[in-house]
Design a protein around this motif. Structure first.
Motif, mmCIF file in Angstrom:
data_model
loop_
_atom_site.group_PDB
_atom_site.id
_atom_site.type_symbol
_atom_site.label_atom_id
_atom_site.label_comp_id
_atom_site.label_asym_id
_atom_site.label_seq_id
_atom_site.Cartn_x
_atom_site.Cartn_y
_atom_site.Cartn_z
ATOM 1 N N ILE A 16 0.825 -1.123 -0.065
ATOM 2 C CA ILE A 16 0.012 0.048 0.201
ATOM 3 C C ILE A 16 0.987 1.310 0.076
ATOM 4 N N ASP A 17 0.472 2.166 -1.112
ATOM 5 C CA ASP A 17 1.588 3.430 -1.094
ATOM 6 C C ASP A 17 1.023 4.552 0.034
ATOM 7 N N ARG A 27 5.208 3.745 7.624
ATOM 8 C CA ARG A 27 6.215 3.323 6.496
ATOM 9 C C ARG A 27 5.570 3.576 5.220
ATOM 10 N N THR A 28 4.508 4.317 5.123
ATOM 11 C CA THR A 28 3.835 4.575 3.739
ATOM 12 C C THR A 28 4.667 5.517 2.933
ATOM 13 N N GLU A 29 4.063 5.790 1.415
ATOM 14 C CA GLU A 29 4.753 7.001 0.776
ATOM 15 C C GLU A 29 4.130 8.163 1.191
ATOM 16 N N LYS A 37 1.302 14.386 14.098
ATOM 17 C CA LYS A 37 2.587 14.960 13.904
ATOM 18 C C LYS A 37 3.757 14.160 14.331
ATOM 19 N N LYS A 38 3.616 13.231 15.538
ATOM 20 C CA LYS A 38 4.522 12.375 15.820
ATOM 21 C C LYS A 38 4.763 11.246 14.907
ATOM 22 N N TYR A 39 3.938 10.743 13.948
ATOM 23 C CA TYR A 39 4.347 9.191 13.634
ATOM 24 C C TYR A 39 4.388 9.816 11.993
ATOM 25 N N GLY A 40 4.448 10.882 11.441
ATOM 26 C CA GLY A 40 4.791 11.103 10.223
ATOM 27 C C GLY A 40 3.708 11.142 9.107
ATOM 28 N N ILE A 41 2.388 11.650 9.778
ATOM 29 C CA ILE A 41 1.446 11.696 9.106
ATOM 30 C C ILE A 41 0.841 13.134 9.008
ATOM 31 N N GLY A 85 3.628 -0.540 7.603
ATOM 32 C CA GLY A 85 4.405 -1.073 6.301
ATOM 33 C C GLY A 85 3.843 -2.669 5.875
ATOM 34 N N GLY A 86 2.596 -2.968 6.649
ATOM 35 C CA GLY A 86 2.169 -4.197 6.280
ATOM 36 C C GLY A 86 1.383 -4.289 5.158
#
Ligand code: MIC
Ligand code: SF4
Length: 642
Positions: free
Chosen positions: A29-30, A55-57, A86-90, A146-147
């Protein structure tokens, strides 16, 4: 042999499995998206996975559903989602920035990429050639980590379009036509690809209306090719660089081809309480209308609202009608304001609501008692509007305006000349309401802000080799997740509070269900065909889990709900002989033995202890699904396997 467009994207993202219809496949999944009504739970689940960054694009968290803040709950959830994003890259789309599907199409969607979203209308992205799926929150959480995303390899249906829509006949009428042809279960197990010469006459917003409503067919997803029209849309969004041309091979093979000549379509209307209950607008002419609502992820694009404004210009709506307009995004609303269309809308007497789901999910604007409401939305399930005895009809924006001006259901073709709508070459781009995440270093020290409404996730219950449980509820065909776990302004604020939510479970069908299920301890629910259609809300599985439901036995299931049940550790089982549905009675004590061997064989025997009968059941769980059920759900399984 050539490939269909969807098969090509699947092939490019295949992690495991064979691309044979019916087989389980896993996809890389992108992109992911969440909205706030499902997002709080999805991020709580993501947190338990112990991953420090998505872990996505691209992952985006939208706030668009729970925007009425009549208590602290929604505001707390918004703050929680903002801090976790904000913390997890979203990326975080602030409340007021718009409906997730509209904004995603405008600012983030990329042809040829895979997207899953914790909202059933995520296939809207198919309007620009994305392979986009609605999923339960837990599946989205896994993808953020990332799964892979697991689905059953679908069959391929092609809708071959010819001709061109006539004035006052719209893409929404095309959606209603296909619902009329296929019904709310006709798309189950299939991807619907829209192709043919007629595609070239449809703009991206029109295509997105169609892929959006593919959800109502039960389809795994819907997709349009990516062509020069897609390029022009992306260029107008300042994102031409992400354009890639995509189409199916000329010799691609489809399991079914449906031909629709756009020039023969008429204005259509879906009657209460199912989106496939479709007739012509003409056939209902003269029916008195109390309320008209324009908006939702189906029909809130700039194109839709420019048409609405042009038709309302210089006119006023009848005093007997209440009209709401919710633009799909801040981009749409600010462009309506800039060109003066907003003034025409306001002058007509319409009430302009914020850029959010609003009335579509019962967040305000519930109709009057027994009121007739015409809505440009995608769902008219009983009670969803917030008024149990309201009669909700689904229509195009043009038909909606005709009703607001005349006070009755009216064929929009009678409105005279359709004004010419000129779409701008460039949209107004302002991403100030989209907040980027912190960089990984700063993120480490950021705190996640939680409110008191966040309650513990229900305990998982691992499956054992036998079960004895009461049949606490027997329901009919086409039970939606709105029946199982209703939404609306009063209940939605509790999406992170399963104990509180549980009091409303199955409230539309039987208000005594929660008490009876609790008293029974362990229980089984029986349903008819297409059980669990509609929303992707995993709460329709988590709440029954909390109330002790161990299995649901039905004639057939909707895709996302079946996956959510397994993720929650509840077994979805089907009758081998559908007529056995009539042999089981609510209140009977049921049991099953040798469950594990039965899962391996795909056959289980249900013993109705009260009636003294045996009923054959079938299941077709993959090895992975069996392991999830044995562990008591996907979270427990993920913990066990780490
Ligand atoms: C809906 O349209 O029913 C919703 C509200 O958008 C749902 C998600 C939810 O229940 O939060 C959906 O379609 O998945
Ligand atoms: Fe929001 Fe309605 Fe679309 Fe669901 S269907 S995402 S509630 S606008």
């Amino acid at each position: 042999m050539g490939l269909t467009l969807a098969q090509k994207i699947i092939k490019a993202h295949l992690v495991s499995g064979e691309m044979i219809p019916g087989n389980e496949i896993a996809l890389r999944i992108d992109q992911t998206l969440t909205q706030d009504a499902t997002g709080t739970m999805a991020y709580l689940e993501f947190e338990t996975m112990g991953i420090d960054r998505v872990r996505t694009e691209r992952s985006v968290a939208y706030i668009d559903h729970n925007t009425l803040q009549s208590g602290f709950e929604n505001a707390d959830d918004h703050r929680f989602i903002q801090s976790i994003a904000k913390k997890y890259g979203i990326y975080f789309s602030r409340p007021g920035n718009g409906i997730c599907h509209q904004v995603h199409l405008e600012r983030f969607g990329i042809p040829g990429k895979t997207l899953i979203g914790s909202d059933s209308h995520t296939p809207t992205g198919g309007g620009i050639g994305m392979l986009a799926f609605g999923a339960g929150g837990l599946d989205v959480a896994v993808a953020m980590g990332g799964g892979a995303y697991y689905i059953t390899m679908p069959k391929m249906i092609k809708v071959n379009l010819t001709g061109k829509l006539r004035p006052f006949v719209t893409a929404k009428d095309g959606s209603l036509e296909i619902l009329h042809i296929l019904s709310v279960k006709g798309g189950v197990g299939s991807i619907i690809e829209w192709g043919g010469e007629g595609v070239k006459t449809l703009s991206v917003p029109e295509r997105a209306t169609i892929t959006n409503m593919g959800t109502e067919l039960g389809a795994t997803t819907s997709i349009f090719p990516s062509d020069e029209i897609t390029r022009a849309f992306l260029a107008a969004e300042g994102r031409e660089e992400v354009y890639v041309p995509l189409a199916s091979d000329p010799d691609a093979v489809y399991d079914r081809i449906i031909d629709i000549d756009l020039s023969t379509l008429k204005p259509l209307i879906a009657c209460p309480h199912m989106p496939d209950n479709v007739v012509t607008v003409e056939s209902l002419k003269g029916t008195k209308v109390d309320q008209v609502c324009i908006g939702s992820c189906t029909n809130s694009s700039l194109l839709d609202l420019l048409k609405v404004a042009a038709l309302l210009k210089g006119k006023t709506i009848l005093p007997s009608v209440s009209l709401s307009i919710s633009p799909g995004s801040k981009q749409v609303l600010s462009m309506l304001a800039e060109c003066g269309a907003l003034t025409d809308i306001l002058a007509s007497g319409a009430r302009v609501l914020e850029c959010a789901c609003g009335p579509c999910i019962g967040m305000g604007f519930s109709p009057n008692s027994a009121g007739v409401s015409l809505r440009t939305f995608n769902r008219n399930f009983e009670g969803r509007s917030g008024t149990k005895d309201a009669k909700v009809y689904l229509v195009s924006p043009e038909t909606a305006v005709a009703a607001a001006l005349t006070g009755e259901i009216t064929d929009p073709c009678l409105l005279g000349e359709m004004p010419e709508i000129v779409m701008p070459d460039a949209f107004r781009i302002d991403d100030s309401a989209i907040l980027a995440p912190a960089d990984p270093e700063e993120a480490k020290s950021l705190e996640v802000l939680r409110g008191p409404n966040i309650k513990k996730f229900p305990d998982s219950v691992a499956w054992e080799d036998s079960v004895r449980a009461e049949l606490v509820l027997k329901v009919g065909d086409n039970i939606t997740t709105d029946h199982i776990m209703p939404a609306g302004a009063k209940i939605l604020p509790y999406r992170s509070n399963i104990p509180h939510l549980s009091q409303y479970c199955f409230g539309v069908c039987d208000a005594t269900f929660p008490e009876r299920a609790k008293a029974a301890g362990q229980s089984i629910v029986v349903g008819g065909v297409n059980y669990g259609q509609g929303s992707s809300r995993e709460h329709a599985a988590l709440v029954p889990l909390y109330l002790g439901v161990r299995a649901v036995i039905a004639k057939s299931f909707a895709r996302i709900h079946a996956a959510n049940l397994i993720n929650a550790g509840i077994m979805p089982l089907t009758f081998e002989n559908p007529e056995d549905y009539d042999r089981v009675e609510q209140g009977h004590m049921l049991s099953m033995k040798n469950v594990f061997a039965g899962m391996d064989e795909g056959k289980l025997v249900l013993v109705d202890e009260t009636a003294g009968t045996e009923i054959p059941l079938v299941c077709s769980f993959t090895e992975r699904q069996k392991a999830i059920l044995k562990a008591g759900g996907l979270l427990a399984y993920t913990k066990e396997s780490n």
